[in-house]
Design an enzyme around this catalytic site. Structure first.
Site, mmCIF file in Angstrom:
data_model
loop_
_atom_site.group_PDB
_atom_site.id
_atom_site.type_symbol
_atom_site.label_atom_id
_atom_site.label_comp_id
_atom_site.label_asym_id
_atom_site.label_seq_id
_atom_site.Cartn_x
_atom_site.Cartn_y
_atom_site.Cartn_z
ATOM 1 N N HIS A 154 0.859 -1.201 0.000
ATOM 2 C CA HIS A 154 0.000 0.000 0.000
ATOM 3 C C HIS A 154 0.881 1.232 0.000
ATOM 4 O O HIS A 154 2.107 1.127 0.050
ATOM 5 C CB HIS A 154 -0.921 -0.001 1.232
ATOM 6 C CG HIS A 154 -0.186 0.113 2.537
ATOM 7 N ND1 HIS A 154 0.220 -0.993 3.261
ATOM 8 C CD2 HIS A 154 0.238 1.188 3.246
ATOM 9 C CE1 HIS A 154 0.854 -0.594 4.355
ATOM 10 N NE2 HIS A 154 0.884 0.724 4.376
ATOM 11 N N HIS A 201 -5.782 -2.123 4.371
ATOM 12 C CA HIS A 201 -5.751 -0.941 3.506
ATOM 13 C C HIS A 201 -4.919 -1.233 2.256
ATOM 14 O O HIS A 201 -3.983 -2.028 2.268
ATOM 15 C CB HIS A 201 -5.249 0.323 4.213
ATOM 16 C CG HIS A 201 -3.878 0.253 4.835
ATOM 17 N ND1 HIS A 201 -3.287 -0.907 5.247
ATOM 18 C CD2 HIS A 201 -2.975 1.219 5.108
ATOM 19 C CE1 HIS A 201 -2.093 -0.641 5.760
ATOM 20 N NE2 HIS A 201 -1.881 0.634 5.677
ATOM 21 N N HIS A 216 4.723 7.364 2.463
ATOM 22 C CA HIS A 216 5.530 6.135 2.349
ATOM 23 C C HIS A 216 4.921 5.145 1.379
ATOM 24 O O HIS A 216 3.723 5.122 1.156
ATOM 25 C CB HIS A 216 5.752 5.464 3.709
ATOM 26 C CG HIS A 216 4.514 4.899 4.356
ATOM 27 N ND1 HIS A 216 3.766 5.570 5.304
ATOM 28 C CD2 HIS A 216 3.903 3.697 4.207
ATOM 29 C CE1 HIS A 216 2.765 4.810 5.707
ATOM 30 N NE2 HIS A 216 2.808 3.670 5.045
ATOM 31 N N HIS A 248 1.286 -0.045 14.748
ATOM 32 C CA HIS A 248 0.297 1.019 14.607
ATOM 33 C C HIS A 248 -0.989 0.581 15.313
ATOM 34 O O HIS A 248 -1.410 -0.573 15.158
ATOM 35 C CB HIS A 248 -0.091 1.225 13.132
ATOM 36 C CG HIS A 248 0.991 1.712 12.232
ATOM 37 N ND1 HIS A 248 1.736 2.836 12.481
ATOM 38 C CD2 HIS A 248 1.424 1.248 11.036
ATOM 39 C CE1 HIS A 248 2.580 3.039 11.486
ATOM 40 N NE2 HIS A 248 2.424 2.080 10.598
ATOM 41 N N TYR A 257 9.103 2.456 9.880
ATOM 42 C CA TYR A 257 9.242 3.506 8.876
ATOM 43 C C TYR A 257 10.724 3.844 8.763
ATOM 44 O O TYR A 257 11.392 4.069 9.788
ATOM 45 C CB TYR A 257 8.518 4.790 9.304
ATOM 46 C CG TYR A 257 7.013 4.823 9.191
ATOM 47 C CD1 TYR A 257 6.302 3.966 8.369
ATOM 48 C CD2 TYR A 257 6.295 5.772 9.916
ATOM 49 C CE1 TYR A 257 4.916 4.055 8.282
ATOM 50 C CE2 TYR A 257 4.921 5.866 9.833
ATOM 51 C CZ TYR A 257 4.238 4.995 9.008
ATOM 52 O OH TYR A 257 2.872 5.091 8.915
ATOM 53 N N GLU A 267 8.139 1.628 4.208
ATOM 54 C CA GLU A 267 7.703 0.897 5.396
ATOM 55 C C GLU A 267 7.884 -0.592 5.151
ATOM 56 O O GLU A 267 7.603 -1.082 4.055
ATOM 57 C CB GLU A 267 6.220 1.195 5.671
ATOM 58 C CG GLU A 267 5.627 0.397 6.831
ATOM 59 C CD GLU A 267 4.155 0.722 7.086
ATOM 60 O OE1 GLU A 267 3.386 0.828 6.106
ATOM 61 O OE2 GLU A 267 3.780 0.854 8.267
HETATM 62 FE FE LIG Z 1 1.709 2.007 5.875
#
Ligand SMILES: [Fe+2]
Length: 311
Positions: A154, A201, A216, A248, A257, A267
């Site tokens: 992503h 996501h 990112h 997260h 990151y 990432e």
């Molecule tokens: Fe991410």
């Protein structure tokens, strides 16, 4: 959910300040496979587990950042249908002919109100992951080099007009909003996390005054052990780390990151939950993004770089 429209992230074209340094980072440290170079000087790479020709294209330029991010759609008819829907909505589209990118079919390109160029395409040469399709081994020791992510997973993009971007992804492209974070005033979405599949996501946006910015690109790993191993490899190769290893709260993904030699954040990521069409959107207040652990659940703080460092 049966995926009948946009099926997944396909490729990103990334600007790097020095091509050789970029190749060293993405091929030798991250461990992607170089799959081609074109007459424009662009270098193509794929993650070892990916079946299509390329997922990352590096282009040398005077400024770092993202040229475009592309999604693969189910087939040519879907490409034509979504092109029509974008135009009906009022977004002009451009057809990039097949072959402009190596081993890649015709692309439909449009610019979001956030300033980002997004592409859709249906065809890319399948080169396989080296394991075959009959009684395949689960992994390929010869192919796993460096950090060895499975795939481009992503991206997170920063730019203005996030509310409009959300409308386009939901109403025109058929994405689903999975999580959101609110502005400090709590009256609008500051960040949106969207899926075209049942991944947690496939793309995300954060409201930002400057258009077209990259926060990112994310590469998927198979386990938390592999995330920690990625941290070791980054340290051994003097890769500057921004945040992590940690988790997260948003998406529940485990993460690091870090920055490539041009200052583009990338990432290395694993986890996240499965999303179904009846998922209820999760909301993070502005305080929740920091103290609530939305960004960094272990440290529960809003790292300043998250809101300020983009390319
Ligand atoms: Fe991410």
């Amino acid at each position: 959910m049966a995926m009948t429209g946009v099926i997944r992230p396909g490729h990103a074209q990334l600007r790097v300040l020095n091509l050789e340094e970029g190749i060293h980072h993405y091929r030798d440290v991250l461990g992607m496979q170089e799959t081609g170079r074109d007459d424009q000087g662009r270098v193509y790479l794929k993650c070892w587990e990916e079946h299509d020709h390329s997922s990352l294209v590096l282009r040398e330029a005077d400024s770092a950042g993202l040229d475009f991010f592309a999604f693969k759609v189910l087939d040519k008819a879907t490409l034509d249908r979504l092109d029509g829907r974008l135009r009906e909505y009022g977004l002009p589209t451009e057809r990039i002919p097949a072959g402009e990118m190596l081993e890649t079919g015709e692309r439909v390109r449009f610019t979001l109100p956030s300033g980002h160029q997004i592409e859709l395409y249906a065809e890319k040469t399948r080169v396989g992951n080296g394991l075959g399709h009959v009684n395949p081994n689960p992994w390929n020791a010869a192919a796993e080099k460096g950090i060895a992510p499975l795939r481009l997973d992503h991206c997170l993009l920063y730019g203005p007009n996030v509310a409009k971007v959300q409308e386009i992804f939901e109403k025109v492209l058929g994405f689903q909003l999975v999580e959101r974070s609110l502005t400090p005033e709590g009256d609008a979405n500051m960040g949106i996390w969207l899926t075209c599949s049942n991944k947690v996501h496939d793309i995300a946006f954060v409201e930002y005054p400057e258009p077209g910015k990259l926060h990112h690109l994310s590469f998927l790993l198979s386990s938390w052990d592999k995330v920690l191993r990625a941290a070791d490899i980054m340290s051994m190769n003097s890769v500057p780390v921004d945040i992590g290893p940690t988790r997260h709260g948003i998406t529940q993904g485990a993460t690091i990151y870090a920055w490539d030699p041009s200052g583009n954040r990338f990432e290395t990521f694993m986890g996240g939950y499965t999303v179904y069409p009846d998922h209820e959107v999760l909301t993070w207040t502005f305080e929740g993004l920091g103290e609530g652990g939305g960004l960094d659940f272990a440290q529960r703080k809003l790292h300043e770089s998250f809101l300020t460092v983009v390319t």
